[in-house]
Structure formats: structure tokens, C-alpha cells
Design an enzyme around this catalytic site. Structure first.
Site, mmCIF file in Angstrom:
data_model
loop_
_atom_site.group_PDB
_atom_site.id
_atom_site.type_symbol
_atom_site.label_atom_id
_atom_site.label_comp_id
_atom_site.label_asym_id
_atom_site.label_seq_id
_atom_site.Cartn_x
_atom_site.Cartn_y
_atom_site.Cartn_z
ATOM 1 N N TYR A 209 4.452 1.567 6.001
ATOM 2 C CA TYR A 209 3.666 0.694 4.923
ATOM 3 C C TYR A 209 2.351 0.738 5.436
ATOM 4 O O TYR A 209 2.064 -0.048 6.633
ATOM 5 C CB TYR A 209 4.317 -0.371 4.890
ATOM 6 C CG TYR A 209 3.889 -1.574 3.833
ATOM 7 C CD1 TYR A 209 3.025 -1.325 2.956
ATOM 8 C CD2 TYR A 209 4.760 -2.727 3.614
ATOM 9 C CE1 TYR A 209 2.663 -2.104 2.162
ATOM 10 C CE2 TYR A 209 4.249 -3.614 2.885
ATOM 11 C CZ TYR A 209 3.277 -3.408 1.982
ATOM 12 O OH TYR A 209 2.711 -4.494 1.130
ATOM 13 N N LYS B 9 4.371 4.235 2.188
ATOM 14 C CA LYS B 9 3.840 3.410 1.159
ATOM 15 C C LYS B 9 2.404 3.216 1.304
ATOM 16 O O LYS B 9 1.919 2.484 2.223
ATOM 17 C CB LYS B 9 4.707 2.029 0.846
ATOM 18 C CG LYS B 9 3.950 1.376 -0.375
ATOM 19 C CD LYS B 9 4.513 -0.013 -0.176
ATOM 20 C CE LYS B 9 3.742 -0.873 -1.079
ATOM 21 N NZ LYS B 9 4.145 -2.377 -0.940
#
Length: 298
Positions: free
Chosen positions: A135, A163
């Protein structure tokens, strides 16, 4: 398990008075989002206020989301922390609870070197027997994970996705190019760039706004997958009024009020302190924008 589609980083409902996690409202929100068609749930993300929850609260919340979801969609649990050992320990707890994958944000507060970041994720991958989503959210962590670092991690067999919430399309494109030829998926973390990201080769989005304007966010993805680019763009453009209102208060105060106003059956409560409750003017703006979406037809 495929890392694709619209994944909702679910907010954490709190009671209005004591700000403890409301597990009953959590179950309602899980069911509402699944019934609307989201492709996955992501508890303990940024909009889930993981940074102000104790470990005990994280475990109780994730357990409730996992059990209520009951394998209807994948559950990706946020286990990021500054300490590599803490990430490993919490990730293994989430595995025992039945999480389908874990999402691990880059360390924050202190900025590690690239070598330290590589070692951080390699150690986690070696010691956690679950798929891992990296992330990247520079505005909150103070660092941007580079494509060069990602290239050093693509051979870890359980790193399955990244992400990107940088909002920088060149950065997103560099990730897509870095993972080419692997089974690692790239997910868009900036709601304003979902369609652009899909067109570049991303496989889906972790979209905070899907907590409440779910139809519009799903419309971007589903229309794109149906090759209806005109409709996909109309849905993408339609989220801008909501994004403008989100900027009126600290994350995720506006979003939680929106969830509470978005149809029947779920009170998300306030954001946890130090984020202040919304004032009357802010509440009125949220009511206005949610009424707009209740009447929106595309």
C-alpha cells in the site's frame, strides 16, 4: 483469488457517545456493501481509522467483518505498522481469523531507505503465509515506494498486488510496467483516477467513496469492463461533487456522515478524536450532496 474490481476500504462505525466500535452497525454496513455489488472489503485502511485503533480493537473489528462477510467476497485486512515484527504478528493473527489477504502500508513517521523497505516487505512475505498487498500512500507516510523497489519485490511469491494512492499517473504507470509479465496486480487508490488507471492497465480500485456512492464507483468499473467508455466516463465525472465535499473536514468525518445518510440501516457514527465532530454547516453540505446522489441518474 483475483485482486480486481472495486474494493471498499470500509469505515469503522463508532457509537455516537463513547466512540467505541459498534459491531452491530459494522455487520449492517458489510451486508449493505456486498448487496450493492462490491468485489471486496478492506477493513483497517486509512478510511477505517486503523491509526487510532488499539490492537484489540483491530482484531475485534476484522473478526466481525470476516465472519459477517462469510466468504461472499474477499476480505483484505490492513496490518501495516512501523515495526516489521508488529506487521508479521498482526498479519498472522488475521490469517487465523480467516482473512483472505493483508494490506501492508509502507512505514511512516521515519522514512526508511529503499534497501530497508525491500527488507521490510521480504521479511513480512517470508513470515506470513497470506497474499500481501503493498500500500503506497505518500501524502500520509511521507515516502513514495519507487518502481525500482517494486521490481525487487515481484519475486516474493505471496506479494500479489500493490495499491497506489499517490494520485500520480506516471507513478501508477511505472508500477504497471514494473509488474508486467508477473501475476501481481496494480490497484488504483485515488478515486478520481479510477478510469484512467483501468485504461493504463490497472485491475481495479480500492475506493473509499464506494462506502457511500457505491453505485457510481461500481459504474465506472462495470461500464469499463463492458466496453462502454462513455458511460464509464460519465460515472467517473459524477463523483466530483462528492469529492469536493470530502475536503470540508478531516478524513474520514465527512465520509462517515455520508454512510449514515446513505439509505437505511447503518449509523457509522463520528470519526474518532482528535478529528472533530462536524458542525451544522458541514452536516448541511453532506445532506445536500447525498440528496444529489439519491436523485442522480446516468
Amino acid at each position: 483469488m483475483e485482486f480486481e474490481g472495486i474494493i471498499t476500504p470500509i469505515v469503522t462505525p463508532f457509537t455516537d457517545d463513547t466512540q467505541v466500535i459498534d459491531l452491530n452497525e459494522t455487520r449492517k454496513l458489510v451486508n449493505r456493501l456486498i448487496e450493492r455489488g462490491v468485489h471486496g472489503l478492506f477493513p483497517l485502511g486509512t478510511n477505517g481509522e486503523f491509526h487510532v485503533l488499539s490492537e484489540e480493537e483491530k482484531i475485534a473489528f476484522a473478526k466481525t467483518v470476516i465472519e459477517e462477510t462469510n466468504h461472499r467476497v474477499p476480505v483484505y485486512v490492513g496490518t501495516g505498522a512501523n515495526s516489521t515484527q508488529e506487521v508479521i504478528r498482526l498479519s498472522n493473527i488475521m490469517k487465523d481469523l480467516g482473512a483472505d489477504a493483508v494490506s501492508v502500508v509502507t512505514p511512516y513517521f521515519l522514512i526508511p531507505t529503499d534497501e530497508e523497505i525491500v527488507n521490510h516487505y521480504k521479511m513480512i512475505a517470508k513470515n506470513v503465509d497470506l497474499p500481501i498487498i503493498i500500500y503506497n500512500i505518500p501524502k500520509c507516510t511521507g515516502m513514495n515506494l519507487s518502481a525500482d523497489v517494486l521490481k525487487q519485490l515481484i519475486h516474493c511469491p505471496n506479494i500479489k498486488a500493490i495499491k497506489d494512492s499517490s494520485g500520480n499517473m506516471d507513478n501508477l504507470k511505472s508500477y504497471i510496467e514494473a509488474v508486467k509479465g508477473t501475476d501481481i496486480k496494480v490497484l488504483v487508490g485515488s478515486d478520481s483516477a479510477i478510469l484512467k488507471g483501468l485504461q493504463l492497465g490497472a485491475h481495479g480500485a480500492v475506493a473509499g467513496t464506494s462506502n457511500c456512492i457505491t453505485k457510481e464507483i461500481l459504474g465506472i468499473y462495470n461500464s469499463y469492463k463492458s466496453n462502454d467508455l462513455e458511460k464509464a466516463k460519465a460515472y467517473q465525472d459524477s463523483i466530483e461533487p462528492y469529492r469536493a465535499v470530502l475536503k470540508l473536514a478531516t478524513t474520514p468525518a465527512i465520509m462517515k456522515m455520508s454512510v449514515s445518510l446513505d439509505g437505511k440501516g447503518c449509523n457509522a457514527g463520528p470519526a474518532r478524536y482528535p478529528v472533530s465532530p462536524l458542525n451544522d454547516e458541514q452536516i448541511e453540505k453532506v445532506k445536500e450532496v447525498m440528496e444529489y446522489y439519491h436523485n442522480l441518474v446516468i
